[in-house]
Design an enzyme around this catalytic site. Sequence first.
Site, PDB file in Angstrom:
ATOM      1  N   LYS A   1       0.828  -1.208   0.000  1.00 32.95           N
ATOM      2  CA  LYS A   1       0.000   0.000   0.000  1.00 32.95           C
ATOM      3  C   LYS A   1       0.863   1.260   0.000  1.00 32.95           C
ATOM      4  O   LYS A   1       0.688   2.161   0.815  1.00 32.95           O
ATOM      5  CB  LYS A   1      -0.962  -0.002   1.194  1.00 32.95           C
TER       6      LYS A   1
HETATM    7  O1  LIG Z   1      -5.904  -4.499   0.843  1.00 33.74           O
HETATM    8  C1  LIG Z   1      -6.739  -5.226   1.277  1.00 33.74           C
HETATM    9  O2  LIG Z   1      -6.805  -6.397   0.933  1.00 33.74           O
HETATM   10  C2  LIG Z   1      -7.737  -4.721   2.221  1.00 33.74           C
HETATM   11  C3  LIG Z   1      -8.590  -3.755   1.773  1.00 33.74           C
HETATM   12  C4  LIG Z   1      -9.634  -3.321   2.578  1.00 33.74           C
HETATM   13  O3  LIG Z   1     -10.437  -2.504   2.173  1.00 33.74           O
HETATM   14  N1  LIG Z   1      -9.766  -3.847   3.802  1.00 33.74           N
HETATM   15  C5  LIG Z   1      -8.913  -4.808   4.270  1.00 33.74           C
HETATM   16  O4  LIG Z   1      -9.092  -5.238   5.410  1.00 33.74           O
HETATM   17  N2  LIG Z   1      -7.882  -5.235   3.471  1.00 33.74           N
HETATM   18  C6  LIG Z   1      -6.928  -6.237   3.906  1.00 33.74           C
HETATM   19  O5  LIG Z   1      -7.543  -7.378   4.408  1.00 33.74           O
HETATM   20  C7  LIG Z   1      -6.931  -7.767   5.650  1.00 33.74           C
HETATM   21  C8  LIG Z   1      -7.936  -8.369   6.581  1.00 33.74           C
HETATM   22  O6  LIG Z   1      -8.573  -9.400   5.929  1.00 33.74           O
HETATM   23  P1  LIG Z   1      -9.641 -10.237   6.720  1.00 33.74           P
HETATM   24  O7  LIG Z   1      -8.961 -10.681   7.956  1.00 33.74           O
HETATM   25  O8  LIG Z   1      -9.960 -11.352   5.774  1.00 33.74           O
HETATM   26  O9  LIG Z   1     -10.759  -9.314   7.001  1.00 33.74           O
HETATM   27  C9  LIG Z   1      -6.384  -6.484   6.222  1.00 33.74           C
HETATM   28  O10 LIG Z   1      -5.329  -6.729   7.081  1.00 33.74           O
HETATM   29  C10 LIG Z   1      -5.987  -5.727   4.984  1.00 33.74           C
HETATM   30  O11 LIG Z   1      -4.680  -6.068   4.572  1.00 33.74           O
END
Ligand SMILES: O=C(O)c1cc(=O)[nH]c(=O)n1[C@@H]1O[C@H](COP(=O)(O)O)[C@@H](O)[C@H]1O
Length: 292
Positions: free
Chosen positions: A105
């Site tokens: 990012k």
């Molecule tokens: O870049 C991403 O994938 C991302 C975009 C976003 O809008 N929100 C988001 O949570 N993420 C990523 O997704 C990760 C969490 O994923 P989950 O644990 O599956 O919710 C975070 O640590 C971010 O790296």
Amino acid sequence: MSAPRVPSAADGFLGRWRARAARTSRLGVGLGPSPERLAWWGLPDTLAAARTHSFTVVDAVADRVSLVKIQTPFFERFGGPGLELLRAVVDRARAGGALVVLDAKRCDAPDVARVLPELYLGEDSVLGGDAVTLVPWMGLDSLEPTLVEAGRRGCGVLLMARTSNHAAGTVQHAVGGTGDTVSRTIAEQVAGWNRAHGTDHLGAVVGAPGPEARELVARTETGLVSLPGLGRQGRSVASVVAAAGDQLDRAVLPVTSGLLRGAPERLSASLDGWLAEVDDACERARRAAVAA
Ligand SMILES: O=C(O)c1cc(=O)[nH]c(=O)n1[C@@H]1O[C@H](COP(=O)(O)O)[C@@H](O)[C@H]1O
């Protein structure tokens, strides 16, 4: 809104992802040894534990999913040895056949954007990724050198268009100089840039819920779209698939905490469950589209 399709070069980033997804799944796996994730497995917050965690995850998933999305700061925090570990994880992911998105990012001016490919993009770069995530806060022209070089290397870039965190809308729903919101502007810039360059290696991350995601995905027109939401946001697989609308053939569904929260012994069985659910939801969406 139905989007025009730019033919995807088989050896370009989107073409490679599509081929891989056809052989495996639209599911992607997010990974990175955060203190929280190490604690979920009863591990201390050390470099050695980070290695155990990361190798366990990557070895379990790399030959079964289309893409691995690696959060680079969770490695960088260990300094030089952390970067070496990151490269080793990238190599293991690629050895399994998964494409690697380095989730850094980053956001900077063109002179910095000129060197980012040396760090992130392609096997011969320092970290060896297939794609990197960038934040277009300074305007797309600031990132142009990375975008152009990514295409030359058969790699990709994913722009943060709309994120899923609570306060995201305070910035991303703001109306800017284009007369439209920041997130819509970024989505349209993805479409415009790919069109202008006759390519499809520029994609987007669209973490909005429901109808907003669908609209933003359609606005991007081409490129891989990453649709987070399966983890902390607790969205159902069906709702994330629905967010792709008729653009499912270029949509990856990453899961991170939803997979990593369970015990390591359960990783493989949990992955089986996610793969089956994603395949099933995609098949239902395909059938519904044919029937419509
Ligand atoms: O870049 C991403 O994938 C991302 C975009 C976003 O809008 N929100 C988001 O949570 N993420 C990523 O997704 C990760 C969490 O994923 P989950 O644990 O599956 O919710 C975070 O640590 C971010 O790296």
